[in-house]
Design an enzyme around this catalytic site. Sequence first.
Site, mmCIF file in Angstrom:
data_model
loop_
_atom_site.group_PDB
_atom_site.id
_atom_site.type_symbol
_atom_site.label_atom_id
_atom_site.label_comp_id
_atom_site.label_asym_id
_atom_site.label_seq_id
_atom_site.Cartn_x
_atom_site.Cartn_y
_atom_site.Cartn_z
ATOM 1 N N LEU A 146 -10.577 8.582 -0.049
ATOM 2 C CA LEU A 146 -10.700 7.318 -0.775
ATOM 3 C C LEU A 146 -9.486 7.050 -1.667
ATOM 4 O O LEU A 146 -9.177 7.839 -2.557
ATOM 5 C CB LEU A 146 -11.968 7.361 -1.638
ATOM 6 C CG LEU A 146 -12.393 6.032 -2.251
ATOM 7 C CD1 LEU A 146 -13.009 5.129 -1.192
ATOM 8 C CD2 LEU A 146 -13.389 6.272 -3.382
ATOM 9 N N TYR A 150 -12.518 3.630 14.131
ATOM 10 C CA TYR A 150 -11.461 3.915 13.149
ATOM 11 C C TYR A 150 -11.267 5.433 13.019
ATOM 12 O O TYR A 150 -10.149 5.953 13.146
ATOM 13 C CB TYR A 150 -11.785 3.295 11.778
ATOM 14 C CG TYR A 150 -10.797 3.738 10.733
ATOM 15 C CD1 TYR A 150 -9.462 3.377 10.833
ATOM 16 C CD2 TYR A 150 -11.187 4.570 9.678
ATOM 17 C CE1 TYR A 150 -8.530 3.826 9.905
ATOM 18 C CE2 TYR A 150 -10.264 5.015 8.743
ATOM 19 C CZ TYR A 150 -8.937 4.639 8.864
ATOM 20 O OH TYR A 150 -8.017 5.094 7.963
ATOM 21 N N SER A 161 -6.491 10.504 8.390
ATOM 22 C CA SER A 161 -7.520 10.089 7.433
ATOM 23 C C SER A 161 -8.627 11.125 7.413
ATOM 24 O O SER A 161 -8.897 11.779 8.435
ATOM 25 C CB SER A 161 -8.111 8.745 7.863
ATOM 26 O OG SER A 161 -9.279 8.452 7.119
ATOM 27 N N THR A 192 -4.689 -0.465 -2.467
ATOM 28 C CA THR A 192 -4.115 -0.950 -1.202
ATOM 29 C C THR A 192 -5.017 -2.065 -0.667
ATOM 30 O O THR A 192 -6.118 -2.284 -1.161
ATOM 31 C CB THR A 192 -4.031 0.159 -0.128
ATOM 32 O OG1 THR A 192 -5.329 0.345 0.440
ATOM 33 C CG2 THR A 192 -3.539 1.476 -0.686
ATOM 34 N N GLY A 196 0.795 -1.231 0.000
ATOM 35 C CA GLY A 196 0.000 0.000 0.000
ATOM 36 C C GLY A 196 0.823 1.273 0.000
ATOM 37 O O GLY A 196 1.825 1.385 -0.723
ATOM 38 N N PHE A 221 -6.397 -1.894 2.164
ATOM 39 C CA PHE A 221 -7.166 -1.276 3.242
ATOM 40 C C PHE A 221 -8.614 -1.794 3.336
ATOM 41 O O PHE A 221 -9.054 -2.256 4.391
ATOM 42 C CB PHE A 221 -7.162 0.260 3.052
ATOM 43 C CG PHE A 221 -7.968 1.009 4.062
ATOM 44 C CD1 PHE A 221 -7.442 1.312 5.307
ATOM 45 C CD2 PHE A 221 -9.260 1.430 3.783
ATOM 46 C CE1 PHE A 221 -8.186 2.020 6.250
ATOM 47 C CE2 PHE A 221 -10.011 2.128 4.716
ATOM 48 C CZ PHE A 221 -9.469 2.424 5.951
#
Length: 248
Positions: A180, A148, A135, A184, A12, A186
């Site tokens: 977004l 998260y 994030s 990866t 990633g 994720f």
Amino acid sequence: MKTAVVTGASSGFGAALARKLVAEGHTVLGLARRQDKLDALAAELGERFFPVSVDLTDRARADAVLGDLMARFPNIDVLINNAGLALGVDKAQDAKLEQWDTMVATNISALLHITHALLPGMVKQNKGHIINLGSTAGEYAYAGGNVYGATKAFVHQLGLNLRADLSGTAVRVSTVAPGLCSGTDFSTVRLGDKDKAAALYQNVDALTPEDIANTIAWIMNAPAHMNVNYIELMPVAQSFAGLSVHRK
Ligand code: 8X3
């Protein structure tokens, strides 16, 4: 040229970053759990990529590994706290406590541990840079983002608070908050399903790991007097216009 520690280096953002930094002539100490992936990256990138297999949530092992690393590389310039994960998209009332614990252990506790280990050396040599991966989920709430997003909000605030403590030193702290991003593991890790993860990125020009790596390289290569405090990235296709209303 700089020596940079990159956590979560095996895939990633971390792998893209390792490729970018090594191509620029920097040395990358790449930390990750998966030895086979690290070995493949080391074979690709050559001697300026130094693979270190470690689970940073295993504190005793991390202590030993970080001690060895700091002895071998006493002049670490940059710590890029990239390792992190999301687990699940259930609402808080339905979420699994173990998943919350794992996110807190990785996104917060392990990040703090390595930061605590490396920061005194940076202050002592009066140079250094900590770059944390935040994030958009730490800035904008969405259903299922609960813990998260909260771990990433922690990371955002930690960056600002570290800056306050480091005032008067030359040590820099930056937070990069992507939205977004495809390419990866994720969403596969988060949803536990490759097809569901792939569907998320269908017909969207999402960010790429290279976009994130280029941004981090720019932040790291900025002149020593300049600190990027916080930078948020989204694909043009994404926006934060998501306030929902529940109707009876
Ligand atoms: C990843 C961004 O929107 O998938 O940190 O939560 S999002």
